[in-house]
Design a protein around this motif. Structure first.
Motif, PDB file in Angstrom:
ATOM      1  N   PHE A  68       5.944  30.448   6.066  1.00 56.33           N
ATOM      2  CA  PHE A  68       5.264  29.147   5.881  1.00 56.33           C
ATOM      3  C   PHE A  68       6.823  28.167   5.249  1.00 56.33           C
ATOM      4  N   ALA A  69       7.684  29.025   4.634  1.00 56.86           N
ATOM      5  CA  ALA A  69       8.818  28.645   3.784  1.00 56.86           C
ATOM      6  C   ALA A  69       9.885  28.413   5.432  1.00 56.86           C
ATOM      7  N   VAL A  70       9.910  29.121   5.979  1.00 59.78           N
ATOM      8  CA  VAL A  70      10.541  28.472   7.441  1.00 59.78           C
ATOM      9  C   VAL A  70      10.480  27.353   8.040  1.00 59.78           C
ATOM     10  N   TRP A  71       8.449  27.336   8.249  1.00 60.42           N
ATOM     11  CA  TRP A  71       7.760  25.977   8.314  1.00 60.42           C
ATOM     12  C   TRP A  71       8.649  24.560   7.854  1.00 60.42           C
ATOM     13  N   GLY A  72       8.396  24.657   6.198  1.00 58.98           N
ATOM     14  CA  GLY A  72       8.793  23.939   5.771  1.00 58.98           C
ATOM     15  C   GLY A  72      10.183  22.978   5.485  1.00 58.98           C
ATOM     16  N   GLY A  73      10.820  24.088   5.551  1.00 57.15           N
ATOM     17  CA  GLY A  73      12.379  23.797   5.091  1.00 57.15           C
ATOM     18  C   GLY A  73      12.859  23.417   7.219  1.00 57.15           C
ATOM     19  N   LEU A  74      11.867  23.376   8.104  1.00 59.48           N
ATOM     20  CA  LEU A  74      12.390  22.636   9.231  1.00 59.48           C
ATOM     21  C   LEU A  74      11.855  20.892   8.891  1.00 59.48           C
ATOM     22  N   PHE A  75      10.915  21.332   8.517  1.00 59.90           N
ATOM     23  CA  PHE A  75       9.961  20.069   8.827  1.00 59.90           C
ATOM     24  C   PHE A  75      10.907  19.570   7.918  1.00 59.90           C
ATOM     25  N   SER A  76      11.364  19.708   6.699  1.00 57.07           N
ATOM     26  CA  SER A  76      11.622  18.598   5.793  1.00 57.07           C
ATOM     27  C   SER A  76      13.135  18.255   6.046  1.00 57.07           C
ATOM     28  N   ALA A  77      13.992  19.024   7.162  1.00 54.35           N
ATOM     29  CA  ALA A  77      15.429  18.585   7.561  1.00 54.35           C
ATOM     30  C   ALA A  77      15.129  17.578   8.410  1.00 54.35           C
ATOM     31  N   PHE A  78      13.836  17.859   9.821  1.00 62.05           N
ATOM     32  CA  PHE A  78      13.407  16.565  10.592  1.00 62.05           C
ATOM     33  C   PHE A  78      12.973  15.630   9.683  1.00 62.05           C
ATOM     34  N   ASP A  79      12.626  15.552   8.803  1.00 65.84           N
ATOM     35  CA  ASP A  79      12.059  14.179   8.444  1.00 65.84           C
ATOM     36  C   ASP A  79      13.203  13.562   8.162  1.00 65.84           C
ATOM     37  N   MET A 130       0.785  -1.294   0.112  1.00 62.41           N
ATOM     38  CA  MET A 130       0.396   0.430  -0.046  1.00 62.41           C
ATOM     39  C   MET A 130       1.085   1.478   0.222  1.00 62.41           C
ATOM     40  N   GLY A 131       0.812   1.591  -1.185  1.00 66.52           N
ATOM     41  CA  GLY A 131       1.586   3.310  -1.628  1.00 66.52           C
ATOM     42  C   GLY A 131       0.791   4.216   0.166  1.00 66.52           C
ATOM     43  N   THR A 132       1.917   4.871   0.265  1.00 64.64           N
ATOM     44  CA  THR A 132       1.802   6.567   1.497  1.00 64.64           C
ATOM     45  C   THR A 132       2.331   7.560   0.318  1.00 64.64           C
ATOM     46  N   PRO A 133       1.883   8.417   1.137  1.00 62.21           N
ATOM     47  CA  PRO A 133       2.260   9.824   0.610  1.00 62.21           C
ATOM     48  C   PRO A 133       3.601  10.171   0.929  1.00 62.21           C
ATOM     49  N   GLU A 134       4.586   9.436   1.977  1.00 65.29           N
ATOM     50  CA  GLU A 134       5.418   9.503   1.449  1.00 65.29           C
ATOM     51  C   GLU A 134       6.724   9.106   0.405  1.00 65.29           C
ATOM     52  N   THR A 135       6.320   7.491  -0.219  1.00 67.54           N
ATOM     53  CA  THR A 135       6.861   7.349  -1.136  1.00 67.54           C
ATOM     54  C   THR A 135       6.721   8.132  -2.400  1.00 67.54           C
ATOM     55  N   SER A 136       5.712   8.292  -1.906  1.00 74.26           N
ATOM     56  CA  SER A 136       5.547   9.644  -4.257  1.00 74.26           C
ATOM     57  C   SER A 136       6.838  10.884  -3.400  1.00 74.26           C
ATOM     58  N   ARG A 137       7.104  11.152  -2.529  1.00 73.96           N
ATOM     59  CA  ARG A 137       7.956  12.689  -2.693  1.00 73.96           C
ATOM     60  C   ARG A 137       9.212  12.437  -3.394  1.00 73.96           C
ATOM     61  N   GLU A 138       9.979  13.687  -2.911  1.00 72.01           N
ATOM     62  CA  GLU A 138      11.451  13.707  -3.910  1.00 72.01           C
ATOM     63  C   GLU A 138      12.172  12.860  -2.868  1.00 72.01           C
ATOM     64  N   PRO A 139      13.473  12.789  -3.502  1.00 73.35           N
ATOM     65  CA  PRO A 139      14.405  12.026  -2.295  1.00 73.35           C
ATOM     66  C   PRO A 139      15.107  13.396  -1.344  1.00 73.35           C
ATOM     67  N   CYS A 140      15.496  12.835  -0.273  1.00 75.94           N
ATOM     68  CA  CYS A 140      15.794  13.893   0.816  1.00 75.94           C
ATOM     69  C   CYS A 140      16.936  15.147   0.634  1.00 75.94           C
ATOM     70  N   PRO A 141      18.259  14.405   0.075  1.00 80.76           N
ATOM     71  CA  PRO A 141      18.411  16.131  -0.803  1.00 80.76           C
ATOM     72  C   PRO A 141      17.974  16.795  -1.464  1.00 80.76           C
ATOM     73  N   ASP A 142      17.357  16.673  -1.639  1.00 83.83           N
ATOM     74  CA  ASP A 142      16.285  17.932  -2.663  1.00 83.83           C
ATOM     75  C   ASP A 142      14.880  17.529  -2.357  1.00 83.83           C
ATOM     76  N   ARG A 143      14.092  16.451  -1.887  1.00 83.60           N
ATOM     77  CA  ARG A 143      13.162  17.153  -0.744  1.00 83.60           C
ATOM     78  C   ARG A 143      12.754  18.317   0.450  1.00 83.60           C
ATOM     79  N   ILE A 144      14.054  18.683   0.929  1.00 82.36           N
ATOM     80  CA  ILE A 144      13.926  20.173   1.520  1.00 82.36           C
ATOM     81  C   ILE A 144      13.984  21.766   0.320  1.00 82.36           C
ATOM     82  N   LEU A 145      14.804  21.133  -0.358  1.00 81.35           N
ATOM     83  CA  LEU A 145      14.284  22.294  -1.020  1.00 81.35           C
ATOM     84  C   LEU A 145      12.826  22.348  -2.078  1.00 81.35           C
ATOM     85  N   ASP A 146      12.498  21.537  -2.361  1.00 80.77           N
ATOM     86  CA  ASP A 146      11.678  21.466  -2.645  1.00 80.77           C
ATOM     87  C   ASP A 146      10.059  21.722  -1.957  1.00 80.77           C
TER      88      ASP A 146
END
Length: 223
Positions: A66-77, A1-17
C-alpha cells in the motif's frame, strides 16, 4: 466549489503524507484480514496462535504494498500538478492510471494497459463520489428565521402580542378622559366660571372661550 484536491497537503509534503497513510491503512486492514484467515485455517486449539503468526508474517507486506502504491500515486499527482499548473480531479485520475500501469509493467504491455484502465476508472469513481458528497454537504441553507424579542417591561395578555395595549385599558382611559372633561364643564358652569371647548379644524387645535352667565349684583339704593 471545493474538491478533495484543495484540502490536501502541498506537493512536496503530500508524497510522504500519502506514503504514511497508505502504509497504516494497509497494515491495519491486512492485520484484520490475515488474522481472521489464520484463525480459520489453523487447527483447533491453536487458532489464536495461528492468527497471530499470520498477522506477523503478512501485515508488513500488505502495508508495504500500500505504501508503494500511495507513494507512486502522489508522485504522479504532483507531476501532473506541475505540468498542468492547476489542481482538479483529472490529476488524480491520470495519476491513478499511471500508477496502475507502472506497477504492472513487468507483466507485459497488455497487463499494464488493463491495470492502468482499472486504476483510472477506480480513481474516477472515487473523485466523483467526493464531488457529490461535497455538493450535498455544501448545499445553501434556507432563509434564517427571525424572532422579534419582546420589549422589556411590556408583557402581553394571553392572546395578545407583547407591547400591545389591551383594549379594556384603552377604553377605560378614553372613558376617564371623557368623564373628566364633562365634570370639569359642569363644575365650571355651576360656579359661574368659564368653559373652554377645543375643536379640531384644518389639522390644528382651536380654542374658543364661551361667555358664562353673569350673576346680577345686588343694589342697595333706597326707593
Amino acid at each position: 466549489m471545493g474538491t478533495p484536491e484543495t484540502s490536501r497537503e502541498p506537493c512536496p509534503d503530500r508524497i510522504l503524507d500519502d506514503i504514511g497513510g497508505a502504509f497504516g491503512m494497509g497494515a491495519v486492514g491486512g492485520s484484520a484480514f490475515h488474522f481472521i484467515k489464520g484463525v480459520y485455517n489453523s487447527p483447533s486449539g491453536d487458532r489464536l496462535i495461528g492468527g497471530t503468526q499470520a498477522v506477523r508474517m503478512n501485515a508488513p507486506r500488505v502495508g508495504g504494498s500500500f505504501a508503494v502504491w500511495g507513494g507512486l500515486f502522489s508522485a504522479f499527482d504532483c507531476t501532473m500538478v506541475y505540468v498542468r499548473q492547476k489542481e482538479d480531479p483529472w490529476n488524480s485520475i491520470i495519476a491513478g492510471a499511471a500508477t496502475g500501469g507502472f506497477l504492472q509493467m513487468r507483466q507485459g504491455l497488455g497487463a499494464s494497459a488493463r491495470s492502468a484502465l482499472f486504476g483510472g476508472v477506480l480513481l474516477a469513481l472515487i473523485e466523483g463520489a467526493g464531488i457529490m458528497i461535497n455538493k450535498v454537504l455544501s448545499a445553501p441553507p434556507g432563509p434564517p428565521i427571525i424572532i422579534d424579542d419582546p420589549v422589556p417591561g411590556m408583557v402581553g395578555l394571553p392572546g395578545q402580542l407583547p407591547g400591545q395595549i389591551p383594549a379594556q385599558m384603552a377604553s377605560t382611559g378614553a372613558g376617564a378622559s371623557t368623564s373628566g372633561s364633562d365634570s370639569g364643564s359642569w363644575f365650571g358652569g355651576w360656579l359661574g366660571g368659564k368653559k373652554q371647548e377645543t375643536a379640531a379644524s384644518g389639522g390644528g387645535a382651536k380654542t374658543e372661550i364661551l361667555e358664562s352667565y353673569d350673576t346680577p349684583m345686588p343694589s342697595f339704593e333706597y326707593k
